[in-house]
Design an enzyme around this catalytic site. Structure first.
Site, PDB file in Angstrom:
ATOM      1  N   GLY A 117      57.344 -50.082  -7.525  1.00  0.00           N
ATOM      2  CA  GLY A 117      57.336 -51.418  -6.930  1.00  0.00           C
ATOM      3  C   GLY A 117      58.135 -51.509  -5.637  1.00  0.00           C
ATOM      4  N   SER A 147      54.381 -46.777  -6.699  1.00  0.00           N
ATOM      5  CA  SER A 147      53.811 -47.133  -5.391  1.00  0.00           C
ATOM      6  C   SER A 147      52.608 -46.264  -5.012  1.00  0.00           C
ATOM      7  CB  SER A 147      54.884 -47.083  -4.298  1.00  0.00           C
ATOM      8  OG  SER A 147      55.888 -48.045  -4.557  1.00  0.00           O
ATOM      9  N   GLU A 178      60.948 -49.885 -16.997  1.00  0.00           N
ATOM     10  CA  GLU A 178      61.342 -51.298 -17.095  1.00  0.00           C
ATOM     11  C   GLU A 178      61.779 -51.634 -18.508  1.00  0.00           C
ATOM     12  OE1 GLU A 178      57.736 -52.770 -15.332  1.00  0.00           O
ATOM     13  OE2 GLU A 178      58.349 -51.874 -13.436  1.00  0.00           O
ATOM     14  N   LYS A 225      51.474 -54.895 -16.093  1.00  0.00           N
ATOM     15  CA  LYS A 225      52.814 -55.474 -16.340  1.00  0.00           C
ATOM     16  C   LYS A 225      52.655 -56.951 -16.729  1.00  0.00           C
ATOM     17  CE  LYS A 225      54.749 -51.956 -13.394  1.00  0.00           C
ATOM     18  NZ  LYS A 225      55.791 -51.517 -12.484  1.00  0.00           N
ATOM     19  N   GLU A 254      57.168 -41.175 -13.432  1.00  0.00           N
ATOM     20  CA  GLU A 254      57.345 -42.344 -12.574  1.00  0.00           C
ATOM     21  C   GLU A 254      58.791 -42.395 -12.089  1.00  0.00           C
ATOM     22  OE1 GLU A 254      54.111 -45.482 -13.602  1.00  0.00           O
ATOM     23  OE2 GLU A 254      55.914 -45.945 -14.710  1.00  0.00           O
ATOM     24  N   ASN A 284      48.561 -50.395 -15.067  1.00  0.00           N
ATOM     25  CA  ASN A 284      49.568 -51.126 -15.838  1.00  0.00           C
ATOM     26  C   ASN A 284      49.759 -52.481 -15.159  1.00  0.00           C
ATOM     27  OD1 ASN A 284      51.793 -52.136 -17.126  1.00  0.00           O
ATOM     28  ND2 ASN A 284      53.226 -50.555 -16.415  1.00  0.00           N
ATOM     29  N   HIS A 333      58.341 -46.976 -20.636  1.00  0.00           N
ATOM     30  CA  HIS A 333      58.336 -47.361 -19.219  1.00  0.00           C
ATOM     31  C   HIS A 333      59.769 -47.656 -18.777  1.00  0.00           C
ATOM     32  CE1 HIS A 333      57.536 -49.427 -15.482  1.00  0.00           C
ATOM     33  NE2 HIS A 333      56.335 -48.884 -15.510  1.00  0.00           N
TER      34      HIS A 333
HETATM   35  P1  13P Z   1      53.857 -49.725  -8.870  1.00  0.00           P
HETATM   36  O1  13P Z   1      52.536 -49.013  -8.701  1.00  0.00           O
HETATM   37  O2  13P Z   1      53.759 -51.208  -8.679  1.00  0.00           O
HETATM   38  O3  13P Z   1      54.953 -49.084  -8.078  1.00  0.00           O
HETATM   39  O4  13P Z   1      54.258 -49.543 -10.421  1.00  0.00           O
HETATM   40  C1  13P Z   1      54.177 -48.291 -11.007  1.00  0.00           C
HETATM   41  C2  13P Z   1      54.394 -48.448 -12.455  1.00  0.00           C
HETATM   42  O5  13P Z   1      55.474 -48.782 -12.896  1.00  0.00           O
HETATM   43  C3  13P Z   1      53.248 -48.213 -13.344  1.00  0.00           C
HETATM   44  O6  13P Z   1      53.640 -48.157 -14.671  1.00  0.00           O
END
Ligand code: 13P
Length: 252
Positions: free
Chosen positions: A175, A215, A99, A11, A169, A9, A97
């Site tokens: 992150g 992560s 976010e 982002k 997740e 992803n 997601h």
């Molecule tokens: P990170 O791997 O940067 O922690 O992000 C995970 C994520 O949100 C994948 O959708």
């Protein structure tokens, strides 16, 4: 036999030239490690879907979007419909997601609508779920995830559900560099699989791919993927570096 998947992803990262360079580097490295039972998915931002789709024709990865509209078509400025994604031959799409839940107030109901739009267009949803830190600290993580899954997915028929990929997740791991321990991941994935078993039966549960995200990186992927209910990963930051992403794929 359920598929093992590593999905990247991206982002809201990269500009066109950087995106091209990254996907080219991944495609080149992947030539030596493609295994038919494994699926690699790249989920770039919308403007790069076509380029990644073209590149995927000569490689071994599939392409997915990061979001989709809950509406079929019409006056929804800035939105992208599932039919548009299908017309560009997208195979997957991330939905729900954390976010999007946090910054765009996406409800479980809206996410359920997005899932329906995707399934109506033969695109496999990668459905994200996971608890926030205070929820884990309060010990409510299993209830939180159950509510997200049951309200967004359990209205589906068993045939429809067979197309769902789940990504657990934990929000506190995204992150932050703070990964769930392999035991925490396995415990939640096992819980998710038992929820699916209760609703749809053993075979459906056994065939559902459940990914870990948060992560996950080149160093910890192997340990996470070694768990019996962890079928791969949804990778954020580490999917932006070709070497790291390919090491994660090799960890499957
Ligand atoms: P990170 O791997 O940067 O922690 O992000 C995970 C994520 O949100 C994948 O959708």
């Amino acid at each position: 036999m359920r598929k093992k998947i590593v999905a990247g992803n991206w982002k809201m990262n990269k500009t066109f030239d950087d995106a091209y360079e990254l996907v080219e580097a991944i495609a080149e490295k992947m030539e030596t490690l493609a295994k038919p039972e494994h699926e690699v998915v790249i989920c770039p931002p919308f403007p790069f879907l076509e380029m990644c789709g073209d590149m995927s024709q000569e490689s071994f990865f599939a392409v997915g979007a990061q979001d989709v509209s809950e509406h079929e078509s019409g006056a929804y400025t800035g939105e992208v419909s599932a039919a548009m994604l299908k017309s560009m031959e997208m195979d997957y799409c991330i939905v729900g997601h954390s976010e999007r839940r946090a910054y765009h107030n996406e409800s479980n109901e809206a996410i359920a609508n997005k899932v329906k739009q995707l399934l109506a267009n033969d695109i496999r949803p990668i459905f994200c779920c996971g608890e926030k830190l205070p929820e884990r600290e309060a010990g409510t993580q299993f209830d939180v995830v159950e509510k997200q899954i049951s309200e967004s997915l359990f209205g589906l028929s068993a045939d429809e559900f067979a197309n769902i990929v789940i990504a657990y997740e934990p929000v506190w791991a995204i992150g932050t560099g703070k990964t769930a321990t392999p035991e925490q991941a396995q415990e939640m994935h096992h819980h998710i699989r038992s929820l699916i078993e209760k609703k749809y039966g053993h075979d459906t549960a056994d065939n559902t791919t459940i990914l870990y995200g948060g992560s996950c990186n080149a160093k910890n992927a192997k340990e996470l993927f070694a768990n019996p209910d962890v079928d791969g990963g949804l990778i954020g930051g580490a999917s932006l570096k070709a070497d790291d992403f390919v090491t994660i794929i090799e960890s499957l």
